[in-house]
Design a protein around this motif. Structure first.
Motif, PDB file in Angstrom:
ATOM      1  N   HIS A  23      32.604  51.922  35.863  1.00 13.80           N
ATOM      2  CA  HIS A  23      32.029  50.566  36.778  1.00 13.80           C
ATOM      3  C   HIS A  23      32.809  50.359  37.489  1.00 13.80           C
ATOM      4  O   HIS A  23      33.485  49.350  36.968  1.00 13.80           O
ATOM      5  CB  HIS A  23      30.665  49.311  35.595  1.00 13.80           C
ATOM      6  CG  HIS A  23      30.234  48.254  36.671  1.00 13.80           C
ATOM      7  ND1 HIS A  23      29.599  48.470  37.670  1.00 13.80           N
ATOM      8  CD2 HIS A  23      31.006  47.431  37.071  1.00 13.80           C
ATOM      9  CE1 HIS A  23      29.779  47.563  38.048  1.00 13.80           C
ATOM     10  NE2 HIS A  23      30.635  46.690  38.295  1.00 13.80           N
ATOM     11  N   LEU A  24      33.544  50.667  38.400  1.00 15.50           N
ATOM     12  CA  LEU A  24      34.605  49.926  39.129  1.00 15.50           C
ATOM     13  C   LEU A  24      33.866  49.800  40.738  1.00 15.50           C
ATOM     14  O   LEU A  24      34.118  50.548  41.355  1.00 15.50           O
ATOM     15  CB  LEU A  24      35.956  51.128  39.306  1.00 15.50           C
ATOM     16  CG  LEU A  24      37.286  51.198  39.733  1.00 15.50           C
ATOM     17  CD1 LEU A  24      37.373  50.268  38.473  1.00 15.50           C
ATOM     18  CD2 LEU A  24      37.832  52.268  39.655  1.00 15.50           C
ATOM     19  N   PRO A  25      33.749  48.500  41.126  1.00 20.83           N
ATOM     20  CA  PRO A  25      33.786  47.352  41.845  1.00 20.83           C
ATOM     21  C   PRO A  25      34.439  48.086  43.410  1.00 20.83           C
ATOM     22  O   PRO A  25      34.182  48.440  44.554  1.00 20.83           O
ATOM     23  CB  PRO A  25      32.902  46.461  42.097  1.00 20.83           C
ATOM     24  CG  PRO A  25      32.689  46.080  40.499  1.00 20.83           C
ATOM     25  CD  PRO A  25      33.613  46.984  39.804  1.00 20.83           C
ATOM     26  N   ILE A 146      42.847  45.149  38.578  1.00 17.03           N
ATOM     27  CA  ILE A 146      42.596  44.854  38.052  1.00 17.03           C
ATOM     28  C   ILE A 146      42.521  43.605  37.450  1.00 17.03           C
ATOM     29  O   ILE A 146      42.688  42.645  37.052  1.00 17.03           O
ATOM     30  CB  ILE A 146      43.092  45.227  36.144  1.00 17.03           C
ATOM     31  CG1 ILE A 146      43.373  46.509  36.480  1.00 17.03           C
ATOM     32  CG2 ILE A 146      42.579  45.553  34.888  1.00 17.03           C
ATOM     33  CD1 ILE A 146      44.717  47.308  35.442  1.00 17.03           C
ATOM     34  N   ASP A 147      41.296  42.766  37.093  1.00 18.12           N
ATOM     35  CA  ASP A 147      39.888  41.771  37.111  1.00 18.12           C
ATOM     36  C   ASP A 147      38.656  41.328  36.631  1.00 18.12           C
ATOM     37  O   ASP A 147      38.824  42.669  36.009  1.00 18.12           O
ATOM     38  CB  ASP A 147      39.849  41.230  38.565  1.00 18.12           C
ATOM     39  CG  ASP A 147      39.548  42.057  39.268  1.00 18.12           C
ATOM     40  OD1 ASP A 147      38.299  42.686  39.313  1.00 18.12           O
ATOM     41  OD2 ASP A 147      39.469  41.605  40.210  1.00 18.12           O
ATOM     42  N   SER A 148      38.286  40.550  36.722  1.00 15.37           N
ATOM     43  CA  SER A 148      36.726  40.326  35.928  1.00 15.37           C
ATOM     44  C   SER A 148      36.180  41.411  35.692  1.00 15.37           C
ATOM     45  O   SER A 148      35.055  42.164  35.250  1.00 15.37           O
ATOM     46  CB  SER A 148      36.663  39.596  35.275  1.00 15.37           C
ATOM     47  OG  SER A 148      36.172  38.750  37.347  1.00 15.37           O
ATOM     48  N   LYS A 149      35.853  42.191  37.286  1.00 15.21           N
ATOM     49  CA  LYS A 149      35.193  43.088  37.566  1.00 15.21           C
ATOM     50  C   LYS A 149      35.472  44.412  37.773  1.00 15.21           C
ATOM     51  O   LYS A 149      34.872  45.521  37.284  1.00 15.21           O
ATOM     52  CB  LYS A 149      34.342  42.653  38.608  1.00 15.21           C
ATOM     53  CG  LYS A 149      34.038  41.548  39.005  1.00 15.21           C
ATOM     54  CD  LYS A 149      33.383  41.626  40.641  1.00 15.21           C
ATOM     55  CE  LYS A 149      32.296  40.139  40.472  1.00 15.21           C
ATOM     56  NZ  LYS A 149      31.781  39.622  42.503  1.00 15.21           N
ATOM     57  N   ASN A 150      37.033  44.961  37.636  1.00 17.73           N
ATOM     58  CA  ASN A 150      37.379  45.558  37.818  1.00 17.73           C
ATOM     59  C   ASN A 150      38.850  46.215  36.478  1.00 17.73           C
ATOM     60  O   ASN A 150      39.648  45.558  36.758  1.00 17.73           O
ATOM     61  CB  ASN A 150      37.515  46.551  38.869  1.00 17.73           C
ATOM     62  CG  ASN A 150      37.109  46.308  39.966  1.00 17.73           C
ATOM     63  OD1 ASN A 150      37.339  46.732  40.648  1.00 17.73           O
ATOM     64  ND2 ASN A 150      37.316  44.901  40.934  1.00 17.73           N
ATOM     65  N   LYS A 151      37.805  46.020  35.735  1.00 14.88           N
ATOM     66  CA  LYS A 151      38.393  46.459  34.285  1.00 14.88           C
ATOM     67  C   LYS A 151      38.996  47.529  33.369  1.00 14.88           C
ATOM     68  O   LYS A 151      39.996  47.849  33.282  1.00 14.88           O
ATOM     69  CB  LYS A 151      37.549  45.899  33.151  1.00 14.88           C
ATOM     70  CG  LYS A 151      36.950  45.327  32.891  1.00 14.88           C
ATOM     71  CD  LYS A 151      35.610  45.054  32.471  1.00 14.88           C
ATOM     72  CE  LYS A 151      34.316  43.076  32.827  1.00 14.88           C
ATOM     73  NZ  LYS A 151      34.360  42.939  31.162  1.00 14.88           N
TER      74      LYS A 151
END
Length: 162
Positions: A23-25, A146-151
């Motif tokens: 899962h990588l928005p 890298i952030d909370s949605k793109n881990k």
């Protein structure tokens, strides 16, 4: 112009059971930004993996051997020649978005590669066909945030044929 647009892990994995194994928005955003510049061509299984097809604001071509496929909102094609004929007069890029058989079919015709590399390994069974990168030049590369949605650490790359 024909392009390939895809994401892969460190081992070239692109799919698991008809879906993306991650899962990588940010990659979905990159995919949309690129493919909105033209039209898309995909195989039947790729079409079936898209929630609520067709992809909006671009012509959707589906290359399939199934003569009975019914797809409202797109154009059904039954051969590479059929796709090329139906897109011949378009000034827009034709983005090949999968699956493996379409990447194989168009690999000698592709002018540009839009690749997202996810710097991890995942489980799955569908791999990107080998590409001879000596025929291409890397023209753009950007590390994804890298952030909370793109881990997952990831890099966006654009290549053009030499």
């Amino acid at each position: 112009m024909i392009t390939f647009v895809w994401a892969e892990d460190e081992n070239g994995l692109i799919g698991s059971k008809g879906d993306l194994p991650w899962h990588l928005p940010a990659d979905m955003h990159f995919f949309k930004k690129v493919t909105l510049t033209g039209d898309v061509v995909m195989g039947r299984k790729t079409l079936e993996s898209i929630p609520n097809p067709p992809l909006k604001n671009r012509e959707n071509y589906v290359l399939t051997s199934k003569k009975s496929l019914d797809f409202k909102g797109g154009v059904i094609c039954h051969s590479k020649e059929d796709v090329l004929e139906k897109t011949r007069h378009s000034k827009k890029p034709l983005h090949v978005i999968g699956g493996v058989s379409l990447f194989e079919l168009f690999k000698n015709d592709v002018d540009r590669l839009y690749r997202t590399v996810i710097h991890e390994t995942f489980k799955g069974e569908t791999y990107m066909p080998a590409i001879d990168y000596s025929q291409f030049e890397l023209i753009e590369e950007e590390e994804g945030a890298i952030d909370s949605k793109n881990k997952h650490p990831h890099t966006f790359q654009i290549y053009k044929r030499k």
